[in-house]
Design an enzyme around this catalytic site. Sequence first.
Site, short mmCIF file in Angstrom:
data_model
loop_
_atom_site.label_atom_id
_atom_site.label_comp_id
_atom_site.label_asym_id
_atom_site.label_seq_id
_atom_site.Cartn_x
_atom_site.Cartn_y
_atom_site.Cartn_z
N HIS A 221 0.84 -1.20 0.00
CA HIS A 221 0.00 0.00 0.00
C HIS A 221 0.87 1.24 0.00
CE1 HIS A 221 -2.46 3.16 2.25
NE2 HIS A 221 -3.07 3.01 1.08
N SER A 222 0.59 2.15 -0.93
CA SER A 222 1.16 3.50 -0.94
C SER A 222 2.68 3.46 -0.97
CB SER A 222 0.62 4.26 0.29
OG SER A 222 0.88 5.63 0.18
N GLN A 223 3.34 4.00 0.07
CA GLN A 223 4.80 4.05 0.11
C GLN A 223 5.43 2.69 -0.17
OE1 GLN A 223 6.51 3.84 3.85
NE2 GLN A 223 8.48 4.75 3.32
#
Length: 387
Positions: A221-223
Amino acid sequence: MFSYQLFLVGLVLLPYVSSSPAVPLNEVSQDSNNGIPKARGTLHRRDYFYVGGEYVPQGNSTVASGQIYVEHLVPEHVTQSIPMVMIHGLGMTGTNFLNTPDGRSGWADYFMSEGFELYIIDQPSRARSAWQIGIDGNQTTTDTFTVQARFTASERFNLWPHAHLHTQWPGEGIVGDPVFDEFYASTVPSLTSEEESSVKVKAAGVKLLDRIGRPIILLTHSQSGQYGWILADARPSLIKTVIALEPIGPPFINAVFPPLTPARPFGVTEIPLTYSPPISSASDLQREVVFNNTASGTTCFKQASPARKLVNLLGIPMVVVTSESSYHVEYDSCTAGYLKQAGVDIKHMLLADEGIHGNGHMMFMEKNGLEIAEKVVRKWIKETLGI
């Protein structure tokens, strides 16, 4: 100067925890704590261990640095032969996937109810994976304005074109709301340097994959999105699929939120990937502009033709999942396009196209999070891996 490889295993076997078997989507108990319902869950066994890292000198002795905490969850009935590894994003910890800030069952419970064994980490130098003063790099804390404006109440701030469509966060999404306060209390400092984070995650993550010793489903997720590409590049035989929830991007440059500075010099990562023809430095990756959206502050690059291939990622099916109202709508297609140009078998899935509306960046915590788990992620696994 010296270092020793550290093989830390802190193993605690607990009895089966959680008092009830799997429950229907979004079901919670009627009990509450300060207005937040208590989650029910899936009968399972929990243990934890540490993996990776090394002893490094400090003063007249040594300390451990670079190891990761791994929470290992095993449902009462394991029916899937392929386990899942989950990696959280910036400022977060593995608690992201355990339950929601308003007390509903989280993705960990859902996927255990589907028979999956889970490994959920805390990134190196964060939370239960210790940050060591004088050894690890500087840290950054995510403030309440950033969390409200980008994640929990983006419809109030309208910092990008689709932000007003956000409706799925539970509660008001602002300081003082009990759900927001519960969520924000879970945020932690993160390493400032994305390059340092990537190096540390690769080192410890590879050892986790080797320890598991069989192919896994990797959910990011994300980063942590770029870690999916990095770990698949390092251990392609141990990754069955990568499910990237709004991965960090776009290629080569930051977007939407100023300053729009160069980033991810290796296209979709801060550290080298295996390209063919090989590259000797990031400057070997010639690029050209696909589009430049000044309204949203997004520039999309691809490789100049002929594009080099990410040879270790070939044959690993991957998917990028994007919410309807998130700032990732502005550039996830560019990230997926870059990977596709490099030969990766990747699909870009928009939740709105699947009839799922109103979600933001923290989709798995939102009111319809279990719907997304079932109708998007679980469906992808069934259709792609046949399990």
